[in-house]
Design an enzyme around this catalytic site. Structure first.
Site, mmCIF file in Angstrom:
data_model
loop_
_atom_site.group_PDB
_atom_site.id
_atom_site.type_symbol
_atom_site.label_atom_id
_atom_site.label_comp_id
_atom_site.label_asym_id
_atom_site.label_seq_id
_atom_site.Cartn_x
_atom_site.Cartn_y
_atom_site.Cartn_z
ATOM 1 N N ASP A 43 2.507 5.635 -6.683
ATOM 2 C CA ASP A 43 3.751 5.533 -5.926
ATOM 3 C C ASP A 43 5.007 5.542 -6.782
ATOM 4 O OD1 ASP A 43 2.739 5.535 -3.358
ATOM 5 O OD2 ASP A 43 2.201 3.423 -3.464
ATOM 6 N N HIS B 124 0.883 -1.185 0.000
ATOM 7 C CA HIS B 124 0.000 0.000 0.000
ATOM 8 C C HIS B 124 0.917 1.231 0.000
ATOM 9 C CE1 HIS B 124 -3.419 2.472 0.626
ATOM 10 N NE2 HIS B 124 -3.769 2.158 1.866
ATOM 11 N N HIS C 184 -2.368 -2.180 -9.885
ATOM 12 C CA HIS C 184 -3.382 -1.629 -8.980
ATOM 13 C C HIS C 184 -4.601 -2.533 -8.977
ATOM 14 C CE1 HIS C 184 -5.968 1.268 -6.974
ATOM 15 N NE2 HIS C 184 -4.845 1.833 -6.574
HETATM 16 N N1 CMC Z 1 4.849 -6.235 -10.690
HETATM 17 C C1 CMC Z 1 4.798 -7.403 -11.351
HETATM 18 N N2 CMC Z 1 3.645 -8.117 -11.496
HETATM 19 C C2 CMC Z 1 2.545 -7.607 -10.946
HETATM 20 C C3 CMC Z 1 2.538 -6.376 -10.254
HETATM 21 C C4 CMC Z 1 3.754 -5.695 -10.131
HETATM 22 N N3 CMC Z 1 3.829 -4.539 -9.474
HETATM 23 N N4 CMC Z 1 1.298 -6.130 -9.796
HETATM 24 C C5 CMC Z 1 0.534 -7.146 -10.183
HETATM 25 N N5 CMC Z 1 1.301 -8.056 -10.881
HETATM 26 C C6 CMC Z 1 0.829 -9.318 -11.467
HETATM 27 C C7 CMC Z 1 0.799 -10.396 -10.388
HETATM 28 O O1 CMC Z 1 2.031 -11.082 -10.311
HETATM 29 C C8 CMC Z 1 -0.340 -11.257 -10.858
HETATM 30 O O2 CMC Z 1 0.130 -12.036 -11.930
HETATM 31 P P1 CMC Z 1 -0.435 -13.541 -12.176
HETATM 32 O O3 CMC Z 1 -1.877 -13.357 -12.489
HETATM 33 O O4 CMC Z 1 0.398 -14.041 -13.327
HETATM 34 O O5 CMC Z 1 -0.187 -14.274 -10.904
HETATM 35 C C9 CMC Z 1 -1.344 -10.254 -11.436
HETATM 36 O O6 CMC Z 1 -0.549 -9.150 -11.858
HETATM 37 C C10 CMC Z 1 -2.369 -9.765 -10.420
HETATM 38 O O7 CMC Z 1 -1.673 -9.280 -9.281
HETATM 39 P P2 CMC Z 1 -2.227 -9.274 -7.792
HETATM 40 O O8 CMC Z 1 -1.108 -9.037 -6.858
HETATM 41 O O9 CMC Z 1 -3.022 -10.537 -7.590
HETATM 42 O O10 CMC Z 1 -3.226 -8.047 -7.829
HETATM 43 P P3 CMC Z 1 -3.886 -7.336 -6.591
HETATM 44 O O11 CMC Z 1 -5.026 -6.586 -7.127
HETATM 45 O O12 CMC Z 1 -4.120 -8.297 -5.483
HETATM 46 O O13 CMC Z 1 -2.746 -6.358 -6.066
HETATM 47 C C11 CMC Z 1 -1.290 -4.529 -5.878
HETATM 48 C C12 CMC Z 1 -2.654 -5.006 -6.377
HETATM 49 C C13 CMC Z 1 -1.234 -3.010 -5.941
HETATM 50 C C14 CMC Z 1 -1.116 -4.934 -4.398
HETATM 51 C C15 CMC Z 1 -0.182 -5.142 -6.749
HETATM 52 O O14 CMC Z 1 -0.312 -4.676 -8.070
HETATM 53 C C16 CMC Z 1 1.197 -4.883 -6.208
HETATM 54 O O15 CMC Z 1 1.662 -5.617 -5.331
HETATM 55 N N6 CMC Z 1 1.908 -3.818 -6.714
HETATM 56 C C17 CMC Z 1 3.193 -3.443 -6.199
HETATM 57 C C18 CMC Z 1 3.022 -2.635 -4.914
HETATM 58 C C19 CMC Z 1 2.532 -1.240 -5.185
HETATM 59 O O16 CMC Z 1 3.011 -0.547 -6.070
HETATM 60 N N7 CMC Z 1 1.573 -0.805 -4.348
HETATM 61 C C20 CMC Z 1 1.008 0.532 -4.432
HETATM 62 C C21 CMC Z 1 -0.407 0.515 -4.910
HETATM 63 S S1 CMC Z 1 -1.024 2.149 -5.359
HETATM 64 C C22 CMC Z 1 -1.047 3.011 -3.911
HETATM 65 C C23 CMC Z 1 -2.084 2.516 -2.990
HETATM 66 O O17 CMC Z 1 -3.284 2.718 -3.258
HETATM 67 O O18 CMC Z 1 -1.714 1.933 -1.984
#
Ligand code: CMC
Length: 385
Positions: free
Chosen positions: A320, A227, A266
């Site tokens: 971010d 987050h 996201h």
């Molecule tokens: N880098 C590489 N792959 C990614 C990323 C990333 N940053 N984000 C998502 N993916 C891939 C993930 O590996 C998965 O692939 P697969 O379907 O092949 O397993 C797919 O995309 C879906 O990802 P998820 O983690 O299941 O998606 P989510 O909706 O649960 O998570 C998230 C959203 C923001 C937590 C995630 O994108 C992430 O961990 N990003 C990096 C951390 C980050 O930048 N966080 C700040 C978010 S914006 C500010 C806020 O609102 O907090």
């Protein structure tokens, strides 16, 4: 094994797609890449408004008239000061604790001293919320000073919300462009749907706990790398890549290893995050002015690699990715990036907690039980294998 009745209930990991509350505060359009506060597009507010006005808008549902604006700003200015013992606590935690942990502790401490937090009605919750909005920049700026071993800079009664935050944090008044950049960043962080920290704030207040406890929960949730903590790590990745020429190899290998690249992806946006679009423009301006273009160019190349490899999966830069670089370029150290996020988000936390508690229903979801149903025979400890 799951109970037959339970399996008929819809189950969404991480509550993905679940609607658990109704709101009139803000709307995130993940498909069109739009962010709306009370009907206003975020880009309109960034261009024409300021943080104080946006904060009023989130809380009250409309832009203030001249008198309402002046009263609101005066109340914030009156409430922004900290007591000596609060500065003492910040000094004590100073270098020993991460600024987000200090922030959580200080907000909790201020709430603990306040007898109004015992059984607050909604009017008291509103007062506590306003106090939190007013004090948050002072607390975070003081944490920044203590964490860097510097003397505190006391609030300036004449400065705006974001300029005073800049001044107290860095010990100098911002230039016009620096003031505009920081104010923009705070507006862009002010509210964002039912994200984890906002949900934590709402969940806590739904038990009829107090606004300080609600904010303490929100800060705890914001701290995590998935987050608010992503901005610090995003900058560290850009610095590790170093120059644009390294991006293809380093980022490519990380993608192959299925590492999460901080500052990308996201839960809601499946297109370019509109906040990142605005911050990217400012990041380019400030890094050019400060002769740190290589940082921006490296980030831009990382973005190119990520979009070419993962754009088809809906993975783009989020807020971010460029916010950390922006803060760094104007003089903030990385470990204060997430507390800066909290300075912006406090208005959204308070607005949404108040909106929820005015028509309250305690949050209480269920879990799908997949353990043994028994009944098992109890064996005393001395007789177990
Ligand atoms: N880098 C590489 N792959 C990614 C990323 C990333 N940053 N984000 C998502 N993916 C891939 C993930 O590996 C998965 O692939 P697969 O379907 O092949 O397993 C797919 O995309 C879906 O990802 P998820 O983690 O299941 O998606 P989510 O909706 O649960 O998570 C998230 C959203 C923001 C937590 C995630 O994108 C992430 O961990 N990003 C990096 C951390 C980050 O930048 N966080 C700040 C978010 S914006 C500010 C806020 O609102 O907090």
């Amino acid at each position: 094994m799951a109970d037959a009745q339970q399996t008929t209930v819809q189950f969404a990991r991480g509550l993905e797609g679940v609607i658990a509350a109704e709101t009139r505060i803000g709307f995130v359009d993940g498909n069109l890449g739009r962010l709306v506060y009370r009907g206003f597009d975020i880009s309109t507010l960034v261009e024409q408004s300021n943080y104080e006005e946006v904060s009023y808008l989130l809380l009250n549902g409309k832009l203030p008239n001249k008198e309402e604006y002046s009263n609101y700003v005066s109340r914030l200015k009156k409430l922004k000061y900290l007591e000596k013992d609060e500065y003492d606590l910040i000094s004590k935690l100073g270098k020993v604790s991460h600024p987000m942990s200090t922030l959580r502790t200080v907000v909790s401490y201020i709430g603990a001293k306040d007898p109004r937090t015992v059984e607050p009605d909604v009017a008291v919750q509103e007062d506590l919320g306003l106090e939190l909005i007013a004090k948050m920049p002072t607390i975070v700026a003081a944490i920044n000073r203590a964490h860097n071993g510097l003397d505190f800079v006391k609030p300036d009664p004449d400065l705006s919300y974001s300029s005073d935050f800049f001044y107290q944090s860095l010990g100098r008044k911002p230039s016009t462009i620096e003031a505009k950049m920081l104010d923009t960043a705070l507006i862009l962080h002010a509210d964002h749907g039912m994200n984890a920290s906002t949900f934590a704030a709402m969940l806590t207040i739904s038990t009829l706990s107090d606004m300080y406890s609600s904010a303490t929960s929100a800060i705890s949730a914001l701290k995590g790398p998935l987050h608010g903590g992503a901005n610090e790590r995003a900058l560290s990745l850009i610095q590790k890549v170093g120059v644009p020429e390294n991006a293809e190899k380093i980022i490519g290998e990380m993608i192959d290893r299925k590492d999460k690249i901080m500052g990308f992806g996201h839960r809601v946006y499946k297109v370019y995050d509109p906040r990142a679009k605005i911050l990217k423009q400012f990041a380019e301006r400030v890094t050019t002015a400060n002769k740190q273009q290589v940082l921006f160019k490296t980030a831009n190349k990382i973005e190119e690699v990520m979009i070419s490899r993962l754009g088809s999966k809906g993975i783009f830069p989020n807020v971010d990715f460029y916010s950390g670089m922006l803060y760094y370029s104007i003089g903030f150290n990385p470990d204060i990036f997430t507390p800066i996020f909290a300075v912006g988000r406090i208005s959204g936390w308070v607005a949404r907690a108040l909106e929820y508690v005015r028509d309250n229903k305690i949050f209480r979801p269920k879990a799908l039980y997949s353990g043994e149903t028994g009944p098992k025979k109890y064996v005393p400890v001395n007789e177990r294998d």
